[in-house]
Write a protein that holds these residues in place. Structure first.
Motif, PDB file in Angstrom:
ATOM      1  N   GLY A   1      46.402 -40.513  -4.148  1.00 27.36           N
ATOM      2  CA  GLY A   1      45.782 -40.888  -5.410  1.00 27.36           C
ATOM      3  C   GLY A   1      44.282 -41.078  -5.341  1.00 27.36           C
ATOM      4  O   GLY A   1      43.647 -41.373  -6.356  1.00 27.36           O
ATOM      5  N   GLU A   2      43.696 -40.894  -4.191  1.00 27.76           N
ATOM      6  CA  GLU A   2      42.260 -41.121  -4.007  1.00 27.76           C
ATOM      7  C   GLU A   2      41.446 -39.922  -4.467  1.00 27.76           C
ATOM      8  O   GLU A   2      41.887 -38.777  -4.384  1.00 27.76           O
ATOM      9  CB  GLU A   2      41.975 -41.388  -2.525  1.00 27.76           C
ATOM     10  CG  GLU A   2      40.507 -41.631  -2.201  1.00 27.76           C
ATOM     11  CD  GLU A   2      40.274 -41.942  -0.733  1.00 27.76           C
ATOM     12  OE1 GLU A   2      39.264 -42.598  -0.430  1.00 27.76           O
ATOM     13  OE2 GLU A   2      41.098 -41.536   0.113  1.00 27.76           O
ATOM     14  N   PHE A   3      40.249 -40.196  -4.948  1.00 26.71           N
ATOM     15  CA  PHE A   3      39.257 -39.157  -5.246  1.00 26.71           C
ATOM     16  C   PHE A   3      38.194 -39.247  -4.162  1.00 26.71           C
ATOM     17  O   PHE A   3      37.352 -40.143  -4.178  1.00 26.71           O
ATOM     18  CB  PHE A   3      38.639 -39.368  -6.631  1.00 26.71           C
ATOM     19  CG  PHE A   3      37.942 -38.146  -7.176  1.00 26.71           C
ATOM     20  CD1 PHE A   3      36.842 -37.598  -6.533  1.00 26.71           C
ATOM     21  CD2 PHE A   3      38.395 -37.547  -8.344  1.00 26.71           C
ATOM     22  CE1 PHE A   3      36.202 -36.481  -7.050  1.00 26.71           C
ATOM     23  CE2 PHE A   3      37.769 -36.428  -8.865  1.00 26.71           C
ATOM     24  CZ  PHE A   3      36.670 -35.890  -8.221  1.00 26.71           C
ATOM     25  N   LEU A   4      38.253 -38.331  -3.195  1.00 25.37           N
ATOM     26  CA  LEU A   4      37.322 -38.318  -2.071  1.00 25.37           C
ATOM     27  C   LEU A   4      36.375 -37.143  -2.218  1.00 25.37           C
ATOM     28  O   LEU A   4      36.809 -36.007  -2.422  1.00 25.37           O
ATOM     29  CB  LEU A   4      38.068 -38.200  -0.737  1.00 25.37           C
ATOM     30  CG  LEU A   4      37.117 -38.142   0.464  1.00 25.37           C
ATOM     31  CD1 LEU A   4      37.006 -39.515   1.119  1.00 25.37           C
ATOM     32  CD2 LEU A   4      37.546 -37.102   1.477  1.00 25.37           C
ATOM     33  N   THR A   5      35.090 -37.406  -2.126  1.00 23.69           N
ATOM     34  CA  THR A   5      34.079 -36.356  -2.238  1.00 23.69           C
ATOM     35  C   THR A   5      33.459 -36.069  -0.883  1.00 23.69           C
ATOM     36  O   THR A   5      33.063 -36.986  -0.161  1.00 23.69           O
ATOM     37  CB  THR A   5      32.984 -36.766  -3.233  1.00 23.69           C
ATOM     38  OG1 THR A   5      33.555 -36.874  -4.541  1.00 23.69           O
ATOM     39  CG2 THR A   5      31.864 -35.743  -3.271  1.00 23.69           C
ATOM     40  N   LEU A   6      33.376 -34.781  -0.552  1.00 28.41           N
ATOM     41  CA  LEU A   6      32.627 -34.313   0.611  1.00 28.41           C
ATOM     42  C   LEU A   6      31.250 -33.910   0.103  1.00 28.41           C
ATOM     43  O   LEU A   6      31.108 -32.961  -0.671  1.00 28.41           O
ATOM     44  CB  LEU A   6      33.320 -33.124   1.269  1.00 28.41           C
ATOM     45  CG  LEU A   6      34.755 -33.352   1.760  1.00 28.41           C
ATOM     46  CD1 LEU A   6      35.339 -32.049   2.298  1.00 28.41           C
ATOM     47  CD2 LEU A   6      34.803 -34.428   2.836  1.00 28.41           C
ATOM     48  N   LEU A   7      30.243 -34.650   0.534  1.00 26.85           N
ATOM     49  CA  LEU A   7      28.880 -34.467   0.031  1.00 26.85           C
ATOM     50  C   LEU A   7      27.957 -34.143   1.192  1.00 26.85           C
ATOM     51  O   LEU A   7      28.067 -34.747   2.263  1.00 26.85           O
ATOM     52  CB  LEU A   7      28.420 -35.751  -0.670  1.00 26.85           C
ATOM     53  CG  LEU A   7      26.975 -35.817  -1.149  1.00 26.85           C
ATOM     54  CD1 LEU A   7      26.765 -34.884  -2.348  1.00 26.85           C
ATOM     55  CD2 LEU A   7      26.587 -37.250  -1.528  1.00 26.85           C
ATOM     56  N   GLY A   8      27.047 -33.216   0.970  1.00 29.27           N
ATOM     57  CA  GLY A   8      26.090 -32.921   2.023  1.00 29.27           C
ATOM     58  C   GLY A   8      25.229 -31.737   1.652  1.00 29.27           C
ATOM     59  O   GLY A   8      25.526 -30.997   0.710  1.00 29.27           O
ATOM     60  N   PRO A   9      24.153 -31.517   2.392  1.00 33.27           N
ATOM     61  CA  PRO A   9      23.286 -30.366   2.129  1.00 33.27           C
ATOM     62  C   PRO A   9      23.968 -29.071   2.527  1.00 33.27           C
ATOM     63  O   PRO A   9      25.022 -29.062   3.173  1.00 33.27           O
ATOM     64  CB  PRO A   9      22.061 -30.650   3.008  1.00 33.27           C
ATOM     65  CG  PRO A   9      22.594 -31.492   4.127  1.00 33.27           C
ATOM     66  CD  PRO A   9      23.681 -32.331   3.523  1.00 33.27           C
ATOM     67  N   SER A  10      23.374 -27.957   2.153  1.00 32.50           N
ATOM     68  CA  SER A  10      23.901 -26.651   2.539  1.00 32.50           C
ATOM     69  C   SER A  10      23.959 -26.550   4.060  1.00 32.50           C
ATOM     70  O   SER A  10      23.020 -26.945   4.750  1.00 32.50           O
ATOM     71  CB  SER A  10      23.016 -25.532   1.978  1.00 32.50           C
ATOM     72  OG  SER A  10      23.015 -25.560   0.565  1.00 32.50           O
ATOM     73  N   GLY A  11      25.072 -26.029   4.571  1.00 29.72           N
ATOM     74  CA  GLY A  11      25.222 -25.869   6.008  1.00 29.72           C
ATOM     75  C   GLY A  11      25.734 -27.086   6.732  1.00 29.72           C
ATOM     76  O   GLY A  11      25.817 -27.082   7.969  1.00 29.72           O
ATOM     77  N   SER A  12      26.112 -28.136   5.994  1.00 31.52           N
ATOM     78  CA  SER A  12      26.569 -29.370   6.649  1.00 31.52           C
ATOM     79  C   SER A  12      28.023 -29.298   7.091  1.00 31.52           C
ATOM     80  O   SER A  12      28.477 -30.142   7.864  1.00 31.52           O
ATOM     81  CB  SER A  12      26.369 -30.573   5.724  1.00 31.52           C
ATOM     82  OG  SER A  12      27.113 -30.414   4.524  1.00 31.52           O
TER      83      SER A  12
END
Length: 368
Positions: free
Chosen positions: A50-61
């Protein structure tokens, strides 16, 4: 560096506790290399049901590579990937019980809205009244009942993305994967779709893993954010924790646009640029200080209380909606970035000498 932080629930009425959920997706020591290039470095991650997890990062991360491995479009070099008790590494994408929403929608142009939504259900042998009932339910959830007979070319970008979302959710996937789904939309549509995605997630409760490079999207949508840098997690926590208490300089700069300064700390005192102030940080030795642009008090009147004071020259100023962003050159430091309200008293011109003050309470101390 692998960062492991005990998650906290998103603030707000009815927010479920992340710690009370079971792990829907378990990733352990996951690596990925393309030849000699190591793209993912020993990733450990539990995504809770039920979690909303975001993978965030610059290009190439490495964020999109990680999502593609979860989806089955790429294979890991090593490590394990479990969906409940099922080893995903041994399954093709079609058998992973995952939904996928892409940036380019990937709708079938020759099919109507309802036919697009029904496509995945038909592949899973759903037929007759049950199929139509589920399609009607999804049309209602995404607000497209009146557009059910239209083709994708007759829809706006936001409407097409809602069709893609409905199609991915129709067969009740274990996890919904979203790869930069709002990247092709203009700002106004992005804001509308952020609200749509939040509403649908609240209504259905599907586990979501969402990839973006946009900090605002991550702040608005996420229960937790995993900030990636060079194939590793630089930070993993709730959006508010990462924004106000970043674990390191990279997260401070990338997630909250903070100024990061060098300093030394010991015995409850921080020393920086010939100044000192008391602080409750337990860290001793070389440290970094994170100062958000809005934390500066700008003006030529003296400020009382513990903190840091600087004098610099205004190099640039840019209008950011209701705020003005100032780039200020400070001797021995370089450029500091500050913001002030557009209606603040006093006109500023490039070349002006400015005094800056940041109270000690607005300075976040981090390990180097």
């Amino acid at each position: 560096m692998t960062v492991s932080v005990q998650p906290q629930p998103r603030s707000g009425a009815g927010a479920p506790s992340v710690t009370a959920r079971s792990a829907a997706l378990h990733i352990e020591k996951l690596t990925k290399s393309f030849g000699e290039l190591e793209v993912l470095r020993s990733i450990d991650l539990d995504v809770h049901a039920g979690e909303f997890l975001t993978l965030l990062g610059p290009s190439g991360s490495g964020k999109t590579t990680l999502l593609r491995i979860i989806a089955g479009f790429e294979s890991a070099t090593s490590g394990s990937l479990m969906l409940g008790d099922v080893d995903l590494g041994s399954l093709p994408p079609s058998e992973r019980k995952l939904g996928m929403v892409f940036q380019n929608y990937a709708l079938f142009p020759h099919l109507t809205v309802e036919q697009n939504i029904a496509y995945g259900l038909k592949l899973r042998k759903c037929r007759g009244p049950k199929l139509q009932a589920r399609v009607n339910e999804m049309l209602e959830i995404v607000g497209l009942e009146k557009h059910s007979r239209r083709k994708p070319s007759q829809l706006s970008g936001g409407q097409q993305q809602r069709v893609a979302l409905a199609r991915a959710l129709a067969y009740e996937p274990e996890i919904l994967l979203m790869d930069e789904p709002l990247g092709a939309l203009d700002r106004s549509l992005r804001l509308q779709m952020e609200e749509e995605i939040k509403r649908v997630h609240r209504q259905i409760g599907t586990t979501v893993v969402y990839v973006t490079h946009d900090q605002e999207e991550a702040l608005v949508l996420s229960d937790r954010v995993a900030i990636m840098n060079e194939g590793q997690f630089a930070g993993l926590d709730t959006p508010m924790s990462l924004f106000h208490r970043p674990p390191n300089g990279f997260v401070a700069r990338f997630f909250s646009d903070s100024n990061v300064l060098e300093a030394q700390a010991g015995d409850g005192i921080v020393h920086a640029y010939g100044q000192s102030f008391p602080h409750d940080s337990p860290i001793d030795g070389d440290v970094e200080l994170a100062i958000r642009p809005r934390s500066f008090v700008i003006g030529n009147h003296p400020e009382s209380g513990p903190g840091l004071r600087f004098t610099g020259e205004l190099e640039e100023q840019h209008l950011l909606g209701e705020h003005v962003q100032l780039h200020i050159s400070v001797p021995e430091i370089g450029r500091l970035v500050a913001r002030r309200n557009i209606g603040d008293d006093g006109r500023l011109d490039v070349g002006d000498s400015l005094k800056l003050f940041v109270p000690a309470s607005a300075v976040h101390v981090m390990s180097v």
